[in-house]
Design an enzyme around this catalytic site. Structure first.
Site, PDB file in Angstrom:
ATOM      1  N   ASP A  18       0.819  -1.222   0.000  1.00  0.00           N
ATOM      2  CA  ASP A  18       0.000   0.000   0.000  1.00  0.00           C
ATOM      3  C   ASP A  18       0.853   1.272   0.000  1.00  0.00           C
ATOM      4  OD1 ASP A  18      -2.160  -1.642   0.158  1.00  0.00           O
ATOM      5  OD2 ASP A  18      -2.460  -1.385   2.315  1.00  0.00           O
TER       6      ASP A  18
HETATM    7  P1  NAP Z   1       0.807  -4.060   3.040  1.00  0.00           P
HETATM    8  O1  NAP Z   1       0.194  -3.070   2.122  1.00  0.00           O
HETATM    9  O2  NAP Z   1      -0.039  -4.705   4.069  1.00  0.00           O
HETATM   10  O3  NAP Z   1       1.472  -5.197   2.115  1.00  0.00           O
HETATM   11  C1  NAP Z   1       2.272  -6.186   2.651  1.00  0.00           C
HETATM   12  C2  NAP Z   1       2.715  -7.079   1.525  1.00  0.00           C
HETATM   13  O4  NAP Z   1       3.657  -7.990   2.072  1.00  0.00           O
HETATM   14  C3  NAP Z   1       1.586  -7.889   0.941  1.00  0.00           C
HETATM   15  O5  NAP Z   1       1.310  -7.440  -0.362  1.00  0.00           O
HETATM   16  C4  NAP Z   1       2.090  -9.336   0.978  1.00  0.00           C
HETATM   17  O6  NAP Z   1       1.958  -9.905  -0.326  1.00  0.00           O
HETATM   18  C5  NAP Z   1       3.552  -9.186   1.351  1.00  0.00           C
HETATM   19  N1  NAP Z   1       4.015 -10.262   2.209  1.00  0.00           N
HETATM   20  C6  NAP Z   1       3.414 -10.829   3.268  1.00  0.00           C
HETATM   21  N2  NAP Z   1       4.149 -11.794   3.780  1.00  0.00           N
HETATM   22  C7  NAP Z   1       5.268 -11.851   3.038  1.00  0.00           C
HETATM   23  C8  NAP Z   1       6.430 -12.664   3.071  1.00  0.00           C
HETATM   24  N3  NAP Z   1       6.608 -13.621   3.982  1.00  0.00           N
HETATM   25  N4  NAP Z   1       7.394 -12.437   2.159  1.00  0.00           N
HETATM   26  C9  NAP Z   1       7.233 -11.483   1.204  1.00  0.00           C
HETATM   27  N5  NAP Z   1       6.163 -10.686   1.117  1.00  0.00           N
HETATM   28  C10 NAP Z   1       5.189 -10.878   2.031  1.00  0.00           C
HETATM   29  O7  NAP Z   1       2.067  -3.459   3.793  1.00  0.00           O
HETATM   30  P2  NAP Z   1       2.670  -1.993   3.809  1.00  0.00           P
HETATM   31  O8  NAP Z   1       3.010  -1.540   2.430  1.00  0.00           O
HETATM   32  O9  NAP Z   1       3.742  -2.033   4.851  1.00  0.00           O
HETATM   33  O10 NAP Z   1       1.482  -1.044   4.262  1.00  0.00           O
HETATM   34  C11 NAP Z   1       0.972  -1.084   5.564  1.00  0.00           C
HETATM   35  C12 NAP Z   1      -0.537  -1.112   5.530  1.00  0.00           C
HETATM   36  O11 NAP Z   1      -0.987  -1.511   6.805  1.00  0.00           O
HETATM   37  C13 NAP Z   1      -1.149   0.241   5.227  1.00  0.00           C
HETATM   38  O12 NAP Z   1      -2.357   0.080   4.527  1.00  0.00           O
HETATM   39  C14 NAP Z   1      -1.418   0.792   6.645  1.00  0.00           C
HETATM   40  O13 NAP Z   1      -2.413   1.766   6.674  1.00  0.00           O
HETATM   41  C15 NAP Z   1      -1.825  -0.484   7.345  1.00  0.00           C
HETATM   42  N6  NAP Z   1      -1.617  -0.500   8.787  1.00  0.00           N
HETATM   43  C16 NAP Z   1      -0.534   0.143   9.304  1.00  0.00           C
HETATM   44  C17 NAP Z   1      -0.330   0.128  10.662  1.00  0.00           C
HETATM   45  C18 NAP Z   1       0.830   0.906  11.244  1.00  0.00           C
HETATM   46  O14 NAP Z   1       0.706   1.471  12.306  1.00  0.00           O
HETATM   47  N7  NAP Z   1       1.966   0.940  10.552  1.00  0.00           N
HETATM   48  C19 NAP Z   1      -1.213  -0.587  11.507  1.00  0.00           C
HETATM   49  C20 NAP Z   1      -2.297  -1.290  10.940  1.00  0.00           C
HETATM   50  C21 NAP Z   1      -2.482  -1.212   9.568  1.00  0.00           C
HETATM   51  P3  NAP Z   1       1.899 -11.491  -0.506  1.00  0.00           P
HETATM   52  O15 NAP Z   1       0.813 -11.984   0.376  1.00  0.00           O
HETATM   53  O16 NAP Z   1       1.619 -11.665  -1.956  1.00  0.00           O
HETATM   54  O17 NAP Z   1       3.226 -12.023  -0.120  1.00  0.00           O
END
Ligand code: NAP
Length: 465
Positions: free
Chosen positions: A391
């Site tokens: 994201d």
């Molecule tokens: P993300 O958008 O959740 O994407 C994580 C990606 O990691 C997924 O596309 C997944 O794809 C991949 N993944 C998962 N396990 C993996 C593995 N073992 N090896 C390789 N890839 C793996 O993460 P982000 O870009 O860090 O964004 C964070 C999101 O979480 C935002 O939408 C944010 O608003 C939200 N959020 C943030 C917090 C905070 O405080 N930081 C708290 C709650 C929610 P695959 O499944 O295809 O591998």
């Protein structure tokens, strides 16, 4: 003797308050965060000792039972819960703190009438009702947040017609009950009504909030739990509780404002906007091609690069790939490649998630660059290496008005000469939406578990050395 105990208690309270403030200050920088944690722990110990001694506790059995039960639940949670589960653990902690405040407030209220009736003052009743309102809604709201983050409940927003009107009506009724109880403290039947309505509002408040907004909501619930504890401090006439609760309340609020800014969202939007819904157009997405590469190809490209920006995300945390990322950093640095780490404020699942993991792998702090500072570097950068982030690098946030993440500031990985994205599948990230970056011409997908892929790239580099 009693003057000594009073002075001792006051000194421990001052010490604890100072340590809490220092803890907050130190926690805001990765280099001093460990010290901040320790300061907070010592402050809490001082607060407990000061309270137990200062309040002339004569019977300790219930306190010991509480301590043992709490430790039996808390210690395993701290030891065995994976880092990726910290947000839901935090939500659970807020729920426990808020429940404690609500229970103490309830007990305190009924003690005004039994065994010896002694009517409370209006001021006490105001603080007590605020404590109950905030405590009960935070308790149920935090449990809901826990359920959503733990995937026990659907992460997508639950929305229906008239939702905001119903929510406000329930909150309004709870406040009306509170006002009536403040005016007529003897109407004890109204007290459980207020408690129940506030608890119901907590559930309804979280229902329409989608996964991507959870970080902001957790910070907000943290603030509510702190304010509830502060109100409890006024009711119990405990100054340290007032200070600690106010610090918690203010820091939670500041954190949620920072998170809102990072996601370019307003508070009202977060609470009532049902962010995180999958856009209607998504189901109709046309078939597009992605270019998939190997670790060998990736190593070759990186070897000839002058600058590499690593973008860690939630996938790095899931794979626990930070130590392998460190190996890759060492290999590239050895070759004179300039390696930096781009930190998005909401990457991962909790504030500071990436900083903690990279610090654990002992990557120098000065290599960790915040989003605003590093975004200007992407156009001159040879390789943007996306390690399990999704994201936070989705260009749709910049231009696609129909996207639920439109307006959220992102890391401009797509502007690098070559993008390499490591993930296991084409599944979406937390916001549940497709990422157009993966289909870009300059993007090469490295499919697999982040730890395994990075290890293979680092091995290739070591072998070519
Ligand atoms: P993300 O958008 O959740 O994407 C994580 C990606 O990691 C997924 O596309 C997944 O794809 C991949 N993944 C998962 N396990 C993996 C593995 N073992 N090896 C390789 N890839 C793996 O993460 P982000 O870009 O860090 O964004 C964070 C999101 O979480 C935002 O939408 C944010 O608003 C939200 N959020 C943030 C917090 C905070 O405080 N930081 C708290 C709650 C929610 P695959 O499944 O295809 O591998």
């Amino acid at each position: 003797m009693s003057a000594f105990i009073e002075n001792f208690s006051t000194v421990t309270y001052i010490l604890a308050a100072a340590l809490f403030i220092l803890a907050l200050k130190w926690l805001s920088n990765p280099a001093t965060a460990r010290r901040g944690n320790l300061a907070g722990e010592i402050g809490m110990l001082a607060a407990i000792i000061g309270t137990l001694i200062g309040h002339h506790v004569v019977r300790y059995e219930w306190i010991v039972i509480g301590l043992v039960v709490g430790a039996l639940i808390g210690a395993p949670m701290a030891i065995w819960m994976p880092m990726t589960a910290v947000p839901q653990r935090t939500a659970l902690s807020h729920a426990c703190g808020a429940l404690a405040a609500a229970l103490v407030g309830t007990a305190h209220y009924y003690l005004f009438f039994k065994p010896i009736p002694h009517p409370p003052t209006t001021a006490t009743m105001i603080f007590l009702c605020l404590e109950i309102l905030l405590g009960s809604l935070t308790f149920t709201g935090s449990l809901m947040a826990f359920g959503k983050l733990q995937d026990l409940l659907p992460t997508r927003p639950t929305v229906y017609r008239g939702q905001n009107v119903l929510n406000f009506a329930i909150l309004g009724l709870a406040v009306l009950c509170a006002v009536a109880v403040i005016i007529q403290p003897g109407w004890t039947w109204l007290f459980p009504c207020m408690l129940f309505l506030a608890a119901t509002f907590g559930v309804l408040l979280i229902l329409p909030i989608g996964g991507a907004d959870m970080p902001t909501v957790i910070a907000l619930l943290n603030s509510y739990a702190g304010l509830s504890a502060s109100m409890m401090g006024f009711v119990l006439d405990n100054r340290l509780l007032i200070i600690a609760g106010a610090l918690d309340g203010a820091s939670g609020l500041i954190l949620s404002i920072i998170m809102c800014k990072a996601m370019n969202r307003s508070f009202t939007n977060v609470l009532f906007g049902a962010f995180g819904q999958v856009s209607a157009s998504q189901g109709a997405a046309e078939k597009k091609n992605v270019r998939s590469g190997s670790a060998e190809e990736a190593a070759q490209i990186m070897e000839s690069a002058q600058s590499v920006i690593v973008i860690p995300g939630y996938g790095m945390a899931v794979a626990q790939a930070q130590h392998k990322v460190r190996e890759l950093y060492d290999q590239l640095s050895k070759r004179g490649v300039d390696v930096k780490f781009a930190i998005h404020p909401v990457a991962g699942r909790m504030p500071g998630h990436m900083n903690v993991l990279l610090a654990e792998a002992e990557i120098p702090y000065d290599r960790l660059i915040e989003m605003d500072e590093i975004n200007g570097d992407f156009p001159q950068c040879d390789v943007a290496l996306v390690v399990g982030a999704n994201d936070v690098v989705n260009p749709a946030a910049r231009h696609d008005r129909s996207s639920p993440i439109f307006g959220m500031p992102i890391l401009d990985a797509d502007k690098a000469r070559t993008v390499m994205a490591i993930k296991r599948t084409m599944n979406p990230g937390f916001a549940g939406i497709e990422n157009e970056l993966y289909f870009a011409e300059n993007c090469m997908m490295l499919f697999g578990d982040a730890k395994a892929v990075i290890a293979s790239v680092a091995r290739e580099l070591a072998e070519n050395n």
